[in-house]
Design a protein around this motif. Structure first.
Motif, mmCIF file in Angstrom:
data_model
loop_
_atom_site.group_PDB
_atom_site.id
_atom_site.type_symbol
_atom_site.label_atom_id
_atom_site.label_comp_id
_atom_site.label_asym_id
_atom_site.label_seq_id
_atom_site.Cartn_x
_atom_site.Cartn_y
_atom_site.Cartn_z
ATOM 1 N N GLU A 180 144.224 -70.369 -12.365
ATOM 2 C CA GLU A 180 144.685 -69.112 -12.956
ATOM 3 C C GLU A 180 144.080 -68.988 -14.345
ATOM 4 N N THR A 183 140.948 -70.781 -5.737
ATOM 5 C CA THR A 183 141.390 -70.207 -4.470
ATOM 6 C C THR A 183 140.228 -69.707 -3.618
ATOM 7 N N LEU A 214 152.368 -63.001 -12.216
ATOM 8 C CA LEU A 214 151.627 -63.654 -11.135
ATOM 9 C C LEU A 214 150.222 -63.108 -10.972
ATOM 10 N N GLU A 228 148.657 -65.350 -6.141
ATOM 11 C CA GLU A 228 150.044 -65.825 -6.134
ATOM 12 C C GLU A 228 150.975 -64.782 -5.519
ATOM 13 N N HIS A 252 149.452 -72.965 -5.511
ATOM 14 C CA HIS A 252 149.926 -71.622 -5.817
ATOM 15 C C HIS A 252 151.444 -71.548 -5.759
ATOM 16 N N ASN A 288 152.885 -73.130 -8.831
ATOM 17 C CA ASN A 288 152.700 -72.280 -10.006
ATOM 18 C C ASN A 288 153.641 -71.088 -10.003
ATOM 19 N N LEU A 289 153.803 -70.454 -8.848
ATOM 20 C CA LEU A 289 154.660 -69.268 -8.826
ATOM 21 C C LEU A 289 156.133 -69.635 -8.955
#
Length: 205
Positions: A83, A104, A145, A149, A179, A182-183
């Motif tokens: 990200e 990704t 996000l 995400e 992901h 992270n989210l």
């Protein structure tokens, strides 16, 4: 073609190495931090491209990129990251980066991006050069996000397993797990059920 990969996440670094070395014309050398990348540049190997993880130890934002770009033995240098805000991507390109590669990215696209950058071109995914849809920007959760995400969160809201989400998005399961992690952090969820509830209550999908 020889590529230097510097990333502090063992699993993702090994995955990147596997992707790159699946291509017959590419070999790679791996480092786990910025100092390791700089040490590799001091060695006998001559690289066609350096991929630097934006968030690994020693980077200090774009300072690490600038240090590698200033190295006498540095070839073209690109950032990789799970990200990164658009302004960081734009500033990296302005500083002389060969490109920005999301973690990704599908394997085939990754190989093509590396070839493209090693050949002297710049690579940035089109989605990072355009604004997010206004409706998505307006929601506080969506603002936190990345586009990918949001896609993963949508899969969680639909009750899909990581394997199913990976198949739908043409990504690996380890990438989906990253992901998800992270989210969770960004929206304050402890597990996938809670993440799905948050998404539904916010009427995101």
């Amino acid at each position: 073609m020889k590529i230097l990969i510097a990333d502090d996440h063992d699993l993702l670094r090994d995955t990147l190495v596997a992707f790159i070395e699946s291509s017959a014309e590419m070999t790679s050398v791996a480092a786990s931090d910025l100092d390791g990348a700089l040490a590799a540049l001091e060695g006998p190997d001559r690289f066609d491209l350096v991929l630097l993880d934006y968030n690994m130890p020693g980077m200090c934002g774009l300072d690490g990129l600038k240090r590698v770009l200033a190295h006498p033995a540095a070839p073209r240098v690109a950032l990789i990251s799970g990200e990164a805000p658009r302004d960081v991507v734009h500033r990296a390109m302005a500083a002389g980066a060969a490109g920005f590669v999301p973690k990704t990215l599908a394997a085939k696209s990754l190989i093509n991006a590396i070839r493209f950058m090693a050949a002297g071109e710049q690579f940035v995914p089109a989605e990072l050069l355009t604004e997010e849809p206004e409706t998505q920007q307006q929601h506080p959760i969506a603002q936190k996000l990345t586009k990918r995400e949001m896609q993963v969160l949508e899969g969680l809201a639909e009750g899909k397993a990581n394997k199913e989400i990976a198949r739908d998005l043409d990504l690996s399961e380890p990438t989906i797990k990253l992901h998800v992690k992270n989210l969770y952090r960004k929206i304050g969820a402890a597990n996938r059920t809670q993440a799905a509830l948050i998404a539904r209550e916010a009427d995101l999908f």
